[in-house]
Design an enzyme around this catalytic site. Structure first.
Site, short mmCIF file in Angstrom:
data_model
loop_
_atom_site.label_atom_id
_atom_site.label_comp_id
_atom_site.label_asym_id
_atom_site.label_seq_id
_atom_site.Cartn_x
_atom_site.Cartn_y
_atom_site.Cartn_z
N ASP A 1 0.83 -1.21 0.00
CA ASP A 1 0.00 0.00 0.00
C ASP A 1 0.87 1.26 0.00
O ASP A 1 2.09 1.18 -0.12
CB ASP A 1 -0.93 -0.05 1.21
CG ASP A 1 -2.21 0.75 1.02
OD1 ASP A 1 -2.53 1.11 -0.12
OD2 ASP A 1 -2.89 1.01 2.02
N HIS A 2 0.24 2.41 0.21
CA HIS A 2 0.84 3.74 0.12
C HIS A 2 2.36 3.78 0.33
O HIS A 2 2.85 3.54 1.42
CB HIS A 2 0.22 4.67 1.16
CG HIS A 2 -1.23 4.93 0.95
ND1 HIS A 2 -1.71 5.99 0.20
CD2 HIS A 2 -2.32 4.26 1.39
CE1 HIS A 2 -3.02 5.96 0.19
NE2 HIS A 2 -3.43 4.92 0.90
N GLU B 1 -3.40 7.87 7.65
CA GLU B 1 -3.13 6.49 7.26
C GLU B 1 -1.66 6.20 7.43
O GLU B 1 -0.80 6.88 6.85
CB GLU B 1 -3.54 6.26 5.80
CG GLU B 1 -3.15 4.91 5.23
CD GLU B 1 -4.08 3.77 5.60
OE1 GLU B 1 -3.89 2.64 5.13
OE2 GLU B 1 -5.01 4.02 6.38
N HIS C 1 -9.53 8.54 4.67
CA HIS C 1 -9.24 7.34 5.45
C HIS C 1 -9.96 7.41 6.78
O HIS C 1 -10.01 8.45 7.42
CB HIS C 1 -7.73 7.22 5.70
CG HIS C 1 -6.94 6.86 4.48
ND1 HIS C 1 -5.87 7.61 4.05
CD2 HIS C 1 -7.07 5.85 3.60
CE1 HIS C 1 -5.36 7.05 2.95
NE2 HIS C 1 -6.08 5.99 2.66
N HIS D 1 -10.06 4.49 -2.41
CA HIS D 1 -9.42 4.52 -1.10
C HIS D 1 -10.41 5.05 -0.06
O HIS D 1 -11.36 5.77 -0.39
CB HIS D 1 -8.18 5.42 -1.13
CG HIS D 1 -6.96 4.73 -1.66
ND1 HIS D 1 -5.94 4.28 -0.85
CD2 HIS D 1 -6.62 4.38 -2.92
CE1 HIS D 1 -5.02 3.70 -1.59
NE2 HIS D 1 -5.41 3.75 -2.86
N GLY E 1 -12.60 3.34 1.83
CA GLY E 1 -13.91 2.75 1.57
C GLY E 1 -14.76 2.49 2.81
O GLY E 1 -15.98 2.32 2.70
N SER E 2 -14.13 2.46 3.98
CA SER E 2 -14.88 2.14 5.21
C SER E 2 -16.00 3.15 5.45
O SER E 2 -15.81 4.36 5.30
CB SER E 2 -13.94 2.13 6.42
OG SER E 2 -13.02 1.07 6.32
N ASN F 1 -10.30 -0.20 -1.07
CA ASN F 1 -9.58 -0.41 0.18
C ASN F 1 -10.53 -0.25 1.38
O ASN F 1 -11.23 0.76 1.48
CB ASN F 1 -8.44 0.60 0.33
CG ASN F 1 -7.30 0.32 -0.63
OD1 ASN F 1 -7.42 -0.48 -1.55
ND2 ASN F 1 -6.18 0.98 -0.42
N VAL F 2 -10.50 -1.24 2.25
CA VAL F 2 -11.30 -1.20 3.48
C VAL F 2 -10.39 -1.57 4.64
O VAL F 2 -9.87 -2.67 4.68
CB VAL F 2 -12.49 -2.18 3.40
CG1 VAL F 2 -13.29 -2.15 4.69
CG2 VAL F 2 -13.38 -1.87 2.21
#
Length: 254
Positions: A65-66, A138, A182, A219, A221-222, A241-242
């Site tokens: 990731d990032h 994040e 995020h 990004h 997504g939660s 992304n979750v």
């Protein structure tokens, strides 16, 4: 837990490793001044997933990731592992990697992505890049105070990425910003505009001769509404992304 959940649903899983999470996976006793712990932890995690995934009977992809500019030694170390694994097995250790150079000027962002995609192409690796900024916090990167206009990419942003990367390889995804943040926030605090992605496809597609030329990444997504997710998927989102939602699920299990 992710593999178990995906297997129960009968769907593929995408396992992601952040730089901080990779170093933690390796163990706090290992120095990380040159990102050696993060490199070792991410590669160990990728090997672990490769070993256990077949037991769950579902396709599993492995991703880093990032990766900001200051973390490029981590990226380089994982690519070296990919190259060694490819030499022995005919495929890369990871499925994909993300470069998040959204804090840099757009021209520099795209130029660095071009350099790495050129190196990744012979390995059949997918590059994910970010244009625009995902808000919130994040892996130690705090974008909570970023100006709101930075949270929304423009057609010019997306076209510049396509123009720079498509001559090298078709295997790239764009984390275009459409108000993503995020974490999970109170309703109304996050103004997602997934219809922006659809407008990028419709406005730019005819120039490229494709109905939907872009593979987008969602990004933050939660906490998203089902309607927002459905709109994003129909607009060409290939990966979502979750994180925070999965953490809540872990805590409930405890």
């Amino acid at each position: 837990a992710v593999l178990e959940g995906a297997a129960k649903l009968g769907m593929p899983a995408y396992i992601q490793f952040s730089e901080g999470g990779s170093a933690f996976f390796c163990g706090k006793a290992i120095a990380n001044d040159k990102k050696q712990a993060a490199i070792l932890g991410a590669c160990a995690g990728a090997h672990y997933v490769r070993m256990v995934a077949p037991a769950y009977g579902i396709p599993v992809l492995v991703h880093s990731d990032h990766c900001a500019k200051k973390l490029l030694p981590w990226f380089d170390g994982m690519l070296e592992a990919d190259e060694a694994f490819f030499k022995s097995h005919g495929e890369s250790l990871f499925t994909s990697h993300m470069l998040d150079l959204s804090e840099e000027p757009d021209v520099e962002n795209i130029d660095i992505c071009k350099k790495y995609l050129t190196r990744m192409k012979p390995l059949n690796l997918i590059l994910e890049m970010e244009i625009g900024i995902t808000g919130g916090v994040e892996d130690g990167v705090d974008n909570s105070g970023v100006s709101k206009e930075k949270l929304y990419s423009t057609p010019e942003d997306v076209f510049a990425v396509y123009e720079g990367l498509s001559p090298i390889s078709e295997k790239f995804m764009i984390a275009a910003a459409f108000g993503n943040v995020h974490g999970v926030y109170k309703p109304g605090n996050v103004k997602l505009q997934p219809e922006l992605l659809d407008s990028f496809q419709k406005n730019l597609g005819p120039k490229m001769g494709y109905e939907k030329p872009f593979f987008f990444v969602f990004h933050g997504g939660s906490g998203s509404e089902k309607s927002e997710i459905a709109t994003a998927l129909s607009a060409g989102v290939a990966k979502m992304n979750v994180d925070t939602d999965t953490q809540w699920a872990y805590w409930e299990g405890l």
